[in-house]
Every structure is written in structure tokens, then in C-alpha cells.
Design a protein around this motif. Sequence first.
Motif, PDB file in Angstrom:
ATOM      1  N   VAL A  29       0.864  -1.190   0.000  1.00  0.00           N
ATOM      2  CA  VAL A  29       0.000   0.000   0.000  1.00  0.00           C
ATOM      3  C   VAL A  29       0.899   1.238   0.000  1.00  0.00           C
ATOM      4  O   VAL A  29       2.112   1.149   0.203  1.00  0.00           O
ATOM      5  CB  VAL A  29      -0.966   0.014   1.210  1.00  0.00           C
ATOM      6  CG1 VAL A  29      -1.995  -1.085   1.082  1.00  0.00           C
ATOM      7  CG2 VAL A  29      -0.200  -0.071   2.523  1.00  0.00           C
ATOM      8  N   GLU A  30       0.278   2.413  -0.211  1.00  0.00           N
ATOM      9  CA  GLU A  30       1.050   3.664  -0.291  1.00  0.00           C
ATOM     10  C   GLU A  30       1.847   3.873   1.004  1.00  0.00           C
ATOM     11  O   GLU A  30       1.265   3.935   2.089  1.00  0.00           O
ATOM     12  CB  GLU A  30       0.066   4.819  -0.506  1.00  0.00           C
ATOM     13  CG  GLU A  30       0.709   6.134  -0.846  1.00  0.00           C
ATOM     14  CD  GLU A  30       1.255   6.200  -2.272  1.00  0.00           C
ATOM     15  OE1 GLU A  30       0.856   5.372  -3.114  1.00  0.00           O
ATOM     16  OE2 GLU A  30       2.091   7.081  -2.527  1.00  0.00           O
ATOM     17  N   THR A  47      -1.140   9.035   7.392  1.00  0.00           N
ATOM     18  CA  THR A  47      -2.246   8.369   6.697  1.00  0.00           C
ATOM     19  C   THR A  47      -3.484   8.439   7.570  1.00  0.00           C
ATOM     20  O   THR A  47      -3.416   8.244   8.783  1.00  0.00           O
ATOM     21  CB  THR A  47      -1.878   6.896   6.407  1.00  0.00           C
ATOM     22  OG1 THR A  47      -0.827   6.879   5.453  1.00  0.00           O
ATOM     23  CG2 THR A  47      -3.068   6.120   5.855  1.00  0.00           C
ATOM     24  N   LYS A  67      -6.570   2.907  -6.516  1.00  0.00           N
ATOM     25  CA  LYS A  67      -6.061   4.165  -5.963  1.00  0.00           C
ATOM     26  C   LYS A  67      -6.456   5.347  -6.845  1.00  0.00           C
ATOM     27  O   LYS A  67      -6.382   5.256  -8.069  1.00  0.00           O
ATOM     28  CB  LYS A  67      -4.540   4.050  -5.933  1.00  0.00           C
ATOM     29  CG  LYS A  67      -3.856   4.917  -4.934  1.00  0.00           C
ATOM     30  CD  LYS A  67      -2.350   4.768  -5.019  1.00  0.00           C
ATOM     31  CE  LYS A  67      -1.856   3.497  -4.351  1.00  0.00           C
ATOM     32  NZ  LYS A  67      -0.389   3.378  -4.407  1.00  0.00           N
ATOM     33  N   THR A  68      -6.862   6.423  -6.235  1.00  0.00           N
ATOM     34  CA  THR A  68      -7.039   7.688  -6.957  1.00  0.00           C
ATOM     35  C   THR A  68      -5.964   8.631  -6.456  1.00  0.00           C
ATOM     36  O   THR A  68      -5.795   8.789  -5.242  1.00  0.00           O
ATOM     37  CB  THR A  68      -8.429   8.289  -6.655  1.00  0.00           C
ATOM     38  OG1 THR A  68      -9.420   7.387  -7.135  1.00  0.00           O
ATOM     39  CG2 THR A  68      -8.603   9.635  -7.346  1.00  0.00           C
ATOM     40  N   ILE A  69      -5.245   9.238  -7.388  1.00  0.00           N
ATOM     41  CA  ILE A  69      -4.197  10.181  -6.997  1.00  0.00           C
ATOM     42  C   ILE A  69      -4.644  11.594  -7.359  1.00  0.00           C
ATOM     43  O   ILE A  69      -4.953  11.874  -8.516  1.00  0.00           O
ATOM     44  CB  ILE A  69      -2.869   9.885  -7.730  1.00  0.00           C
ATOM     45  CG1 ILE A  69      -2.384   8.468  -7.442  1.00  0.00           C
ATOM     46  CG2 ILE A  69      -1.800  10.924  -7.352  1.00  0.00           C
ATOM     47  CD1 ILE A  69      -1.898   8.234  -6.041  1.00  0.00           C
ATOM     48  N   SER A 126      -3.115  10.524  -1.963  1.00  0.00           N
ATOM     49  CA  SER A 126      -3.530   9.235  -2.527  1.00  0.00           C
ATOM     50  C   SER A 126      -4.725   8.728  -1.730  1.00  0.00           C
ATOM     51  O   SER A 126      -4.702   8.744  -0.493  1.00  0.00           O
ATOM     52  CB  SER A 126      -2.334   8.280  -2.453  1.00  0.00           C
ATOM     53  OG  SER A 126      -2.738   7.000  -2.072  1.00  0.00           O
ATOM     54  N   GLU A 149      -6.813   5.400  -1.375  1.00  0.00           N
ATOM     55  CA  GLU A 149      -6.607   4.010  -1.779  1.00  0.00           C
ATOM     56  C   GLU A 149      -7.555   3.088  -1.029  1.00  0.00           C
ATOM     57  O   GLU A 149      -7.643   3.164   0.196  1.00  0.00           O
ATOM     58  CB  GLU A 149      -5.149   3.632  -1.447  1.00  0.00           C
ATOM     59  CG  GLU A 149      -4.794   2.205  -1.733  1.00  0.00           C
ATOM     60  CD  GLU A 149      -3.305   1.944  -1.485  1.00  0.00           C
ATOM     61  OE1 GLU A 149      -2.676   2.711  -0.724  1.00  0.00           O
ATOM     62  OE2 GLU A 149      -2.782   0.980  -2.063  1.00  0.00           O
ATOM     63  N   GLN A 150      -8.259   2.253  -1.785  1.00  0.00           N
ATOM     64  CA  GLN A 150      -9.031   1.200  -1.106  1.00  0.00           C
ATOM     65  C   GLN A 150      -8.187  -0.072  -1.150  1.00  0.00           C
ATOM     66  O   GLN A 150      -7.848  -0.563  -2.237  1.00  0.00           O
ATOM     67  CB  GLN A 150     -10.387   0.971  -1.784  1.00  0.00           C
ATOM     68  CG  GLN A 150     -11.247   0.039  -0.952  1.00  0.00           C
ATOM     69  CD  GLN A 150     -12.606  -0.269  -1.568  1.00  0.00           C
ATOM     70  OE1 GLN A 150     -12.872  -1.400  -1.935  1.00  0.00           O
ATOM     71  NE2 GLN A 150     -13.441   0.732  -1.710  1.00  0.00           N
ATOM     72  N   ASP A 151      -7.834  -0.584   0.011  1.00  0.00           N
ATOM     73  CA  ASP A 151      -6.878  -1.695   0.054  1.00  0.00           C
ATOM     74  C   ASP A 151      -7.559  -3.046  -0.163  1.00  0.00           C
ATOM     75  O   ASP A 151      -8.745  -3.119  -0.472  1.00  0.00           O
ATOM     76  CB  ASP A 151      -6.041  -1.628   1.335  1.00  0.00           C
ATOM     77  CG  ASP A 151      -6.863  -1.952   2.579  1.00  0.00           C
ATOM     78  OD1 ASP A 151      -7.993  -2.465   2.455  1.00  0.00           O
ATOM     79  OD2 ASP A 151      -6.373  -1.679   3.691  1.00  0.00           O
ATOM     80  N   ARG A 190      -7.596   4.371   2.711  1.00  0.00           N
ATOM     81  CA  ARG A 190      -6.442   5.071   3.307  1.00  0.00           C
ATOM     82  C   ARG A 190      -6.199   6.360   2.532  1.00  0.00           C
ATOM     83  O   ARG A 190      -6.127   6.339   1.309  1.00  0.00           O
ATOM     84  CB  ARG A 190      -5.190   4.204   3.219  1.00  0.00           C
ATOM     85  CG  ARG A 190      -5.357   2.779   3.701  1.00  0.00           C
ATOM     86  CD  ARG A 190      -4.147   1.926   3.344  1.00  0.00           C
ATOM     87  NE  ARG A 190      -2.994   2.196   4.189  1.00  0.00           N
ATOM     88  CZ  ARG A 190      -1.908   2.844   3.829  1.00  0.00           C
ATOM     89  NH1 ARG A 190      -1.784   3.314   2.608  1.00  0.00           N
ATOM     90  NH2 ARG A 190      -0.914   3.027   4.669  1.00  0.00           N
TER      91      ARG A 190
END
Length: 730
Positions: A94-95, A172, A205-207, A252, A254-256, A262
Motif C-alpha cells: 500500500v502507499e 495516513t 487508488k485515486t491520486i 492518494s 486508496e481502497q486496500d 487510506r
Amino acid sequence: MTIFIAPQLIRAQTENASIRFDKQTQVFRIDAADVSYVFGINEKKAIQTLYWGKRLNAADTFAAPVYEPGVAAFDASNNTTRQEFVAWGAGLYVEPDLKITFPDGNRDLVLQYVSHTIAGNHLTVRLKDISREVYVELQYEMDPATGVLRRSAEVQNKTSSPLTIEQVSSGTWTLPRAQDYRLRYLTGRWAGEWNLREQLIQPGKTILESRRGSTGAQNNPWFAIDRNGSNDQDSGDVWFGGLGWSGSWKISIEQDQVQQVRVTGGPNSFDFDYRLAPGESLQTPYFYAGYTHDGIGSASRLLHRFELGSVLPGAPHPKLRPVLYNSWEATGFNVNEAAQEALAEKAASIGVERFVVDDGWFGKRADDHAGLGDWYVNPVKFPNGLKPLIDKVHSLNMDFGLWVEPEMVNPDSDLYRKHPDWVLNFTGRPRTEGRNQLVLNLARPDVREYVFNFLDKLLNENDIAFLKWDYNRNWSEPGWPAVAPEDEKKVYITYEQNLYSILEQLRKKHPAVEIESCSGGGSRVDLGIMHYTDEVWPSDNTDAFDRLKIQDGFTYAYTPAVMMAWVTDSPSQLNHRTLSLDYRFLSSMQGSLGIGANLNDWKPEDFATAKKMVAQYKQIREIVQRGSLYRLISPQNGSEHSVTESVSADQNAAVTFAFLHSSGMLYPFPRIYLRGLKPDSMYRIEALDGKLASDTPAVASGAFWMQNGVDVNLQGDFQAAAFSLKVVAN
Ligand code: GLA
């Protein structure tokens, strides 16, 4: 003896902030306003997020955190366990919040809890790598009034050799596990900033980011996440936040692998590294985030309150914005003493409080091809310097403001001819120009000194109350040849640190001077620059209809108090739309009112209208700039209508602005249901502009205005109305 438990409890829950640590369970709990934030130290000494949401009962406790199971052999526990700050190492996918390369080639970093300190509202948690002397201090500060939490991380190199930070975030934020999250964010471009977007959060992930060297309008460093389907303006869980950084940045979302969301944010890791010498440390920008149970409307109201109370210069009591005049759209670069004095007289006659001379007053500036960098007063345009104009402006009871673009240089300037090495550049490569200008490398100590000194001199020699600080392009060839190659990418950090320090030093030396952050419109608006600037310019698009959407998007993240809005000419120079002067005024009165029209072309009736509207604005500006904003009808998604309401802090007064794009099929304008009033108080309604329906009572209760609503008579195209409510009996 009577004990008033209930009021005391409410007080404790709305005003007090507290940070507690439970030694038994190793759990930290931060409470403020209506928010609780809970995390703890798990069995592997990682800092594990436990709860972020509506304030819990003081008696609620959490069990000691334990690492989550991973997913088969593919995702070890460090990928599935919610962590406050996780380094890249030990199989992390993950990020990461931190990624480091050591000189021996080792790139593994695993952080563990060492110690913590609690001082008032401030919590510091100290982490250390499992073997190397690399420390990270996680810093938390909760705002008692809003529950907005401020986070930052400080990376410290206590090893005996330099290390290279390749990626670092401020922390985070992990949301409770759920599958129905919706992300709202802001996108834009020149003259088209502040578009509100939304999308479902899906695995992946969306950045949101800028790689431009400054904040940028393409994405703004703000996010809001709520529950799709069940939430609206006034109800539902919303987690929201903003990054206080005016350089390249990245957030970022992010769905893990186990459906946790996150949100990680900090300086952009693209084209980035930062060499940290032994004994040095690097502190990340502030990443602010909050939570509300009461919908996206409440999320933005909390942010507005937080910005006014904790971010802006002068917080918690920043000054109200004066009504200003700016001649940019009237005269362009063609400024001179006589013409500006004539405009100043006209501006003063309608009640303007600040007169601002825009671009064109300095160096050999006839257009945008020359002059940037040469900050002396142009002797042809102002043969006696700025003093006669400033004196004239003062004699008209206005203060004086001036446009500057300190970080830029035209190749056609004395400064560039003398110091061609002062710009961002790669040796031997072309220097890409934008608007015929190059970016000065503010990371260089000599450039920093030059910029501070010319601004200081300008402010010492002239009685200037306000600087419009512009920044009209983004970076290219971001090289810094004067330093060792392994330090060149520090430019992304050092440039911003120097920008902030110049602003800070100027403010300290000239405490009465106010500053606007402008970047060819709204390309540098963020919670970092807002700490040093009193207001911002949202867009070069001053068309009052387009502005409704621009302003709507803007206020999701930022307070209307800093949102400059000029009344400019009709037809609009930009898109040729024709709008009445009343409409243009009402659109601008939703923020901080300015006038940017060519007053030389105005007719006597325009002056009369303007005089009336400026006076009205002065009556309501405290409500608009300090009050609570309610979006009653959204201008988004092709809406034909737009209505906003601002309610004063004490709920004794409100002002509502209504705009019609185009009416069709004889349908009336939608009824306006007010919000945020005291149901049992009696309010008198008064039309400021436009007409209320003839059956509108003069006085009615807050409940009446909220439940029965108000009808305004708006028909045709591009019509607008405004009305106020004032308490007559509580
Ligand atoms: C930018 C600003 C404008 C104006 C011009 C001057 O575009 O956004 O408001 O100041 O620069 O060159």
C-alpha cells in the motif's frame, strides 16, 4: 444541592479537547468538538488506527490493538492493518508514508514506537527503525473548536551517514471499513477552476496531485469522503481534509485489499528526493482533516471556521475584507498616474475602501514580454514615483494596494541579463517560457535575499496596505545547477520553505500589510499559503454567471471570507456574456467584494446602483465573511438555479442570494427553504434586490422561514435577487 449534569456534559463535549493515553491498553484517544480520534501501539509496536468519527462517550474504552491477519501469502499484516504512519519495508504494497534509500543500498525501513509526549493539545509520538538510527516524530494537534486534527511528521537522521528520502507523507488517515464511500474533489484549469467532482471509491487508488512546483488548479489539495446514497448537505458522515502545501503535492486515496480506505498526503514523490545529512531532519507540511456527522454542508462550515480560527493571518480574529477596486480589466498594462488617479476618484465615489494598481507599474513593462524582475517604479508612467498617487488615494479615504509577481523574471529584464543563472534550469538545456517568463529559483539563498529585499524596500518607501502576490506560470526544467547533483531535487522543498519564510518575515516587519495569493487566478490556494495570505483570487474568470459554479466549488474547501470576487464589465471580456450590474454585484457579494470594471465607461445610473450595492454589502459583509454558509440550491450539473444563504454566528441575521439562469414553461423559481435560523425567534425579511412574492409576511418565525420558505419573483434569463432576515424578537 442541584447538580446540572447535562449542561456540563455538553460543555465538555463541545468545547474541550483532550488527549489521553491508556497505559494498560497502550491506546491514545484524542477528543475535541464532536470528534474522537483513537489509535494505539500494537504488539509489533506499530501505531494502529482504531477509530475516527463522531465523539464517543468519555467512558468508552478500546482493547489493546492487535495486528490484523494478512491475506494469504500475498499481503502480510502490514498491508491490512490500519497504520498511522507506515514505512516502505517488510513487504509493504500500500502507499507508504516514508521511503528511504541508505548509502549502502539498503532500502528496508520498519518503524516502531519508542516514546511519546503530551503537551496541552499537542501529541508527539516517536518512532524508530528496528535497527537504524532513523527516527520519525508524528505530531498531532486537535482544534478544540472544530475537531479538525493537524498532522505532520518529522524525519530525523541520527545515523552517521546521509540518507535519501524518496517519499514522505504527513500521515495516513484510515476510514472505517465500508464499501459505499464517495470521494469529492476539485479540478480545474486557468479560467475554469473549482469544479466539484465526485466518484465512488473502488478497489485501487485515486491520486490527486500537482507536479507543477506549486499547488495548481488542476487538482486542489482538498478531499471529502462520505457515504454514497444516504448523505446530503445536512446529514451523514463526512471525513474531509486539506494539505497545507503550496509546492508539488500528492494525496492518494486508496481502497486496500480488505476494503479499507487510506488517505495519504504530502509533498509529491514524483521527480523527488531529499538527502538528509547526519543530524538533519525534515518536517512535512501540515495535513489537516476533520469529521462531521452532519453532511457535506457542515464539513465545509467546519473548515471555514477552522480557517478563520486557526489558519489565516490574524486568526482567530482575521480582519474583514475591505471593498477594493482593481484596474486590471479596465486598463491592463496601461497604468499611469493621471489615469489611475481619475479611476481612484470614481472608485471612492461608490464607497470603495482599497485602491489597487495591478500589473504594469514597474520596470520596462509595456506588456507581458518585459520587466518582471525589475522592481523599480516605471519613470514614464509614474514620473514622481508612486507617492502622488498614494497620497491621492489616501485623500479619498482609501488605502493603497499594489500588484507584484516576485518569483518570476522576463528574459527581457535587467535582472535576467545580470543573473541568468538565477532561474530554475538544467545546464545546457532550453529554458521553456510561459507567458514570456521564467521562474526564479527561490531555493537559492541569493534569490531569496533579492526577493525579500526588493519587497521590503517597496514597503519601506511607499505607504502600501496590500500586495496582490501573483504567480503566472508553473515550473519547467526544475534544475538547480548550483548545488551538488544529489541535492538538486531538494528544490521542491527548499523553494517553498523560502517562499513561506519571505512571507513570514515580511509580515513580521510590516504587520499592517495584507497579502492576496493569486496565481493567474486560483492556482495557488491551499491551507499552506493561506497561513500567510489574507485572501485569495479564485479565478481570472470574472463572468458573474460562471462565478456561481466557481464560487460554489471554492467554498467546499475554503471560506467565502477569503474569496475575492470582482464586479467586472458586461459583456464579459472573457466570454462576452451580458449580465445586469445588479446580477454581477449579487454574485460578487457572496464573497469578498471587489470592483474591476472600467469606471470610465459607467453611466450615472451605474454609479448609483454601485453605490447602493457597496453600501448594502458593507451592511452584510460580516454575515457573509464570518457566518455559516448554507447551499440551498446548487448551481452544479447544469442547474437553472443557484441559492446560497449565510447566517450570522449568533443566528440573529441571514442573507440569501438567488440566481436564475433561465426560466422555462412558466415554472416559478423554486421555493427557498432557509436553514440555520432559530425556530422560535421572529425575523423581519427585507428584499435587498429583486422582488419577494407579494404574500410574503414582513415578520415570521425562524421555523416559518425554514419550513414554509420564501418565494422570489425571478423570471426570464440571468435574473438575481437577494434578501436579508433580521431578528426582531428572540
Ligand atoms: C494574472 C492575474 C490577473 C492580473 C494579471 C496581470 O493573470 O490573475 O488578475 O493581475 O495576472 O498580469
